[in-house]
Design a protein around this motif. Structure first.
Motif, PDB file in Angstrom:
ATOM      1  N   GLU A   1       0.815  -1.220   0.000  1.00  0.00           N
ATOM      2  CA  GLU A   1       0.000   0.000   0.000  1.00  0.00           C
ATOM      3  C   GLU A   1       0.848   1.270   0.000  1.00  0.00           C
ATOM      4  O   GLU A   1       0.415   2.303  -0.493  1.00  0.00           O
ATOM      5  N   ASN A   2       2.050   1.210   0.559  1.00  0.00           N
ATOM      6  CA  ASN A   2       2.844   2.420   0.772  1.00  0.00           C
ATOM      7  C   ASN A   2       4.130   2.485  -0.031  1.00  0.00           C
ATOM      8  O   ASN A   2       4.928   3.395   0.172  1.00  0.00           O
ATOM      9  N   ALA A   3       4.348   1.543  -0.915  1.00  0.00           N
ATOM     10  CA  ALA A   3       5.575   1.526  -1.717  1.00  0.00           C
ATOM     11  C   ALA A   3       5.221   1.283  -3.175  1.00  0.00           C
ATOM     12  O   ALA A   3       4.145   0.783  -3.485  1.00  0.00           O
ATOM     13  N   ASP A   4       6.137   1.661  -4.041  1.00  0.00           N
ATOM     14  CA  ASP A   4       5.931   1.467  -5.477  1.00  0.00           C
ATOM     15  C   ASP A   4       6.491   0.114  -5.916  1.00  0.00           C
ATOM     16  O   ASP A   4       7.632  -0.226  -5.594  1.00  0.00           O
ATOM     17  N   ASP A   5       5.686  -0.631  -6.671  1.00  0.00           N
ATOM     18  CA  ASP A   5       6.143  -1.902  -7.232  1.00  0.00           C
ATOM     19  C   ASP A   5       6.924  -1.604  -8.503  1.00  0.00           C
ATOM     20  O   ASP A   5       6.359  -1.153  -9.498  1.00  0.00           O
ATOM     21  N   VAL A   6       8.236  -1.836  -8.460  1.00  0.00           N
ATOM     22  CA  VAL A   6       9.080  -1.579  -9.628  1.00  0.00           C
ATOM     23  C   VAL A   6       9.461  -2.879 -10.340  1.00  0.00           C
ATOM     24  O   VAL A   6      10.259  -2.858 -11.279  1.00  0.00           O
ATOM     25  N   GLY A   7       8.902  -3.999  -9.892  1.00  0.00           N
ATOM     26  CA  GLY A   7       9.108  -5.287 -10.553  1.00  0.00           C
ATOM     27  C   GLY A   7      10.577  -5.643 -10.713  1.00  0.00           C
ATOM     28  O   GLY A   7      11.375  -5.508  -9.788  1.00  0.00           O
ATOM     29  N   ARG A   8      10.942  -6.088 -11.932  1.00  0.00           N
ATOM     30  CA  ARG A   8      12.318  -6.517 -12.222  1.00  0.00           C
ATOM     31  C   ARG A   8      13.294  -5.342 -12.246  1.00  0.00           C
ATOM     32  O   ARG A   8      14.489  -5.539 -12.334  1.00  0.00           O
ATOM     33  N   ASN A   9      12.788  -4.114 -12.192  1.00  0.00           N
ATOM     34  CA  ASN A   9      13.666  -2.944 -12.160  1.00  0.00           C
ATOM     35  C   ASN A   9      14.176  -2.646 -10.750  1.00  0.00           C
ATOM     36  O   ASN A   9      14.874  -1.657 -10.554  1.00  0.00           O
ATOM     37  N   PHE A  10      13.825  -3.495  -9.779  1.00  0.00           N
ATOM     38  CA  PHE A  10      14.208  -3.217  -8.399  1.00  0.00           C
ATOM     39  C   PHE A  10      15.713  -2.958  -8.222  1.00  0.00           C
ATOM     40  O   PHE A  10      16.089  -1.949  -7.619  1.00  0.00           O
ATOM     41  N   PRO A  11      16.593  -3.825  -8.724  1.00  0.00           N
ATOM     42  CA  PRO A  11      18.026  -3.587  -8.495  1.00  0.00           C
ATOM     43  C   PRO A  11      18.500  -2.232  -9.028  1.00  0.00           C
ATOM     44  O   PRO A  11      19.212  -1.496  -8.332  1.00  0.00           O
ATOM     45  N   SER A  12      18.088  -1.880 -10.247  1.00  0.00           N
ATOM     46  CA  SER A  12      18.556  -0.606 -10.816  1.00  0.00           C
ATOM     47  C   SER A  12      17.926   0.583 -10.099  1.00  0.00           C
ATOM     48  O   SER A  12      18.609   1.590  -9.846  1.00  0.00           O
ATOM     49  N   GLU A  13      16.642   0.489  -9.746  1.00  0.00           N
ATOM     50  CA  GLU A  13      15.986   1.590  -9.031  1.00  0.00           C
ATOM     51  C   GLU A  13      16.605   1.790  -7.645  1.00  0.00           C
ATOM     52  O   GLU A  13      16.853   2.925  -7.222  1.00  0.00           O
ATOM     53  N   ALA A  14      16.855   0.698  -6.928  1.00  0.00           N
ATOM     54  CA  ALA A  14      17.455   0.797  -5.593  1.00  0.00           C
ATOM     55  C   ALA A  14      18.852   1.408  -5.684  1.00  0.00           C
ATOM     56  O   ALA A  14      19.225   2.272  -4.874  1.00  0.00           O
ATOM     57  N   ARG A  15      19.619   1.002  -6.671  1.00  0.00           N
ATOM     58  CA  ARG A  15      20.973   1.528  -6.843  1.00  0.00           C
ATOM     59  C   ARG A  15      20.933   3.020  -7.203  1.00  0.00           C
ATOM     60  O   ARG A  15      21.693   3.821  -6.675  1.00  0.00           O
ATOM     61  N   ARG A  16      20.025   3.407  -8.099  1.00  0.00           N
ATOM     62  CA  ARG A  16      19.908   4.825  -8.481  1.00  0.00           C
ATOM     63  C   ARG A  16      19.525   5.695  -7.284  1.00  0.00           C
ATOM     64  O   ARG A  16      20.058   6.798  -7.131  1.00  0.00           O
ATOM     65  N   MET A  17      18.627   5.207  -6.438  1.00  0.00           N
ATOM     66  CA  MET A  17      18.265   5.973  -5.234  1.00  0.00           C
ATOM     67  C   MET A  17      19.460   6.070  -4.292  1.00  0.00           C
ATOM     68  O   MET A  17      19.740   7.133  -3.730  1.00  0.00           O
ATOM     69  N   HIS A  18      20.149   4.950  -4.109  1.00  0.00           N
ATOM     70  CA  HIS A  18      21.301   4.923  -3.206  1.00  0.00           C
ATOM     71  C   HIS A  18      22.399   5.887  -3.674  1.00  0.00           C
ATOM     72  O   HIS A  18      23.063   6.521  -2.849  1.00  0.00           O
ATOM     73  N   GLU A  19      22.570   6.013  -4.965  1.00  0.00           N
ATOM     74  CA  GLU A  19      23.616   6.878  -5.517  1.00  0.00           C
ATOM     75  C   GLU A  19      23.151   8.323  -5.721  1.00  0.00           C
ATOM     76  O   GLU A  19      23.893   9.148  -6.231  1.00  0.00           O
ATOM     77  N   GLY A  20      21.902   8.629  -5.302  1.00  0.00           N
ATOM     78  CA  GLY A  20      21.402   9.997  -5.373  1.00  0.00           C
ATOM     79  C   GLY A  20      20.936  10.435  -6.744  1.00  0.00           C
ATOM     80  O   GLY A  20      20.698  11.621  -6.966  1.00  0.00           O
ATOM     81  N   GLU A  21      20.790   9.514  -7.683  1.00  0.00           N
ATOM     82  CA  GLU A  21      20.364   9.865  -9.034  1.00  0.00           C
ATOM     83  C   GLU A  21      18.860  10.105  -9.128  1.00  0.00           C
ATOM     84  O   GLU A  21      18.380  10.721 -10.076  1.00  0.00           O
ATOM     85  N   THR A  22      18.122   9.590  -8.162  1.00  0.00           N
ATOM     86  CA  THR A  22      16.669   9.743  -8.129  1.00  0.00           C
ATOM     87  C   THR A  22      16.243   9.880  -6.667  1.00  0.00           C
ATOM     88  O   THR A  22      16.942   9.392  -5.771  1.00  0.00           O
ATOM     89  N   PRO A  23      15.133  10.566  -6.401  1.00  0.00           N
ATOM     90  CA  PRO A  23      14.692  10.746  -5.015  1.00  0.00           C
ATOM     91  C   PRO A  23      14.424   9.399  -4.321  1.00  0.00           C
ATOM     92  O   PRO A  23      13.938   8.453  -4.941  1.00  0.00           O
ATOM     93  N   VAL A  24      14.750   9.350  -3.055  1.00  0.00           N
ATOM     94  CA  VAL A  24      14.532   8.140  -2.263  1.00  0.00           C
ATOM     95  C   VAL A  24      13.037   7.991  -1.978  1.00  0.00           C
ATOM     96  O   VAL A  24      12.365   8.952  -1.607  1.00  0.00           O
ATOM     97  N   ARG A  25      12.536   6.792  -2.194  1.00  0.00           N
ATOM     98  CA  ARG A  25      11.147   6.461  -1.891  1.00  0.00           C
ATOM     99  C   ARG A  25      11.091   4.977  -1.556  1.00  0.00           C
ATOM    100  O   ARG A  25      12.045   4.239  -1.812  1.00  0.00           O
ATOM    101  N   SER A  26       9.990   4.537  -1.025  1.00  0.00           N
ATOM    102  CA  SER A  26       9.822   3.121  -0.707  1.00  0.00           C
ATOM    103  C   SER A  26       9.444   2.372  -1.981  1.00  0.00           C
ATOM    104  O   SER A  26       8.511   2.766  -2.683  1.00  0.00           O
ATOM    105  N   ILE A  27      10.205   1.326  -2.264  1.00  0.00           N
ATOM    106  CA  ILE A  27       9.929   0.505  -3.444  1.00  0.00           C
ATOM    107  C   ILE A  27       9.992  -0.970  -3.063  1.00  0.00           C
ATOM    108  O   ILE A  27      10.564  -1.334  -2.032  1.00  0.00           O
ATOM    109  N   TYR A  28       9.392  -1.808  -3.895  1.00  0.00           N
ATOM    110  CA  TYR A  28       9.562  -3.250  -3.779  1.00  0.00           C
ATOM    111  C   TYR A  28       9.546  -3.835  -5.177  1.00  0.00           C
ATOM    112  O   TYR A  28       9.113  -3.196  -6.125  1.00  0.00           O
ATOM    113  N   GLY A  29      10.087  -5.032  -5.310  1.00  0.00           N
ATOM    114  CA  GLY A  29      10.141  -5.674  -6.610  1.00  0.00           C
ATOM    115  C   GLY A  29      10.892  -6.980  -6.539  1.00  0.00           C
ATOM    116  O   GLY A  29      10.934  -7.621  -5.481  1.00  0.00           O
ATOM    117  N   GLU A  30      11.497  -7.357  -7.638  1.00  0.00           N
ATOM    118  CA  GLU A  30      12.175  -8.650  -7.740  1.00  0.00           C
ATOM    119  C   GLU A  30      13.668  -8.462  -7.973  1.00  0.00           C
ATOM    120  O   GLU A  30      14.087  -7.520  -8.637  1.00  0.00           O
TER     121      GLU A  30
END
Length: 158
Positions: free
Chosen positions: A102-131
């Motif tokens: 309910e409170n996070a975005d489902d990014v599916g198979r993009n999880f690794p790249s989205e998590a890495r981009r947030m960690h490196e400051g390339e995109t705003p940090v938000r709650s995500i889940y995926g594979e």
């Protein structure tokens, strides 16, 4: 769902539920499976034997009472009933899963790249889940990306 008895290298024994045997393998390989007592990531499945109960076929009670020989080789598998603690744990897992979805975005198979981009400051940090594969999870953890495994929903029929 499958429940394994696990042990760590220090001899602590505990139980944990997994979606299937591959679920255990993925968590163990990624180092996300740890002993709740000492925190060791060196966790292995304990030796387990299936429980087999010898029983009677329907109608064999009357046969036994009538002096008939009891049938040989009839096997009944025991049925597990959940105790109150196990029901509460399952409900907590469902609640946590629901809150995440309910409170996070489902990014599916993009999880690794989205998590890495947030960690490196390339995109705003938000709650995500995926594979992610075990290898992808290990790489993210090695790079200091904070993540947790999402609880697998228990199957009400197993």
């Amino acid at each position: 769902m499958i429940k394994y008895t696990l042990t760590c290298t220090k001899g602590h024994a505990f139980e944990s539920w997994f979606r299937d045997s591959l679920g255990y393998d993925d968590l163990a390989e990624s180092g996300q499976l740890t002993c709740p007592v000492c925190g060791s990531a060196e966790v292995r499945k304990a030796v387990m034997a299936p429980s087999v109960v010898r029983g009677r076929r329907a109608g064999s009670e009357q046969q036994a009472q009538a002096g008939a020989a009891e049938p040989q080789g009839v096997v009944q598998h025991p049925i597990a009933l959940l105790d109150e603690r196990e029901r509460k744990v399952r409900e907590m897992m469902r609640d946590l899963h629901r809150k995440i979805t309910e409170n996070a975005d489902d990014v599916g198979r993009n999880f690794p790249s989205e998590a890495r981009r947030m960690h490196e400051g390339e995109t705003p940090v938000r709650s995500i889940y995926g594979e992610a594969t075990g290898e992808e999870v290990r790489s993210l953890l090695d790079d200091g990306v904070p993540l947790l495994p999402m609880p697998v929903l228990p199957d009400d029929h197993h």
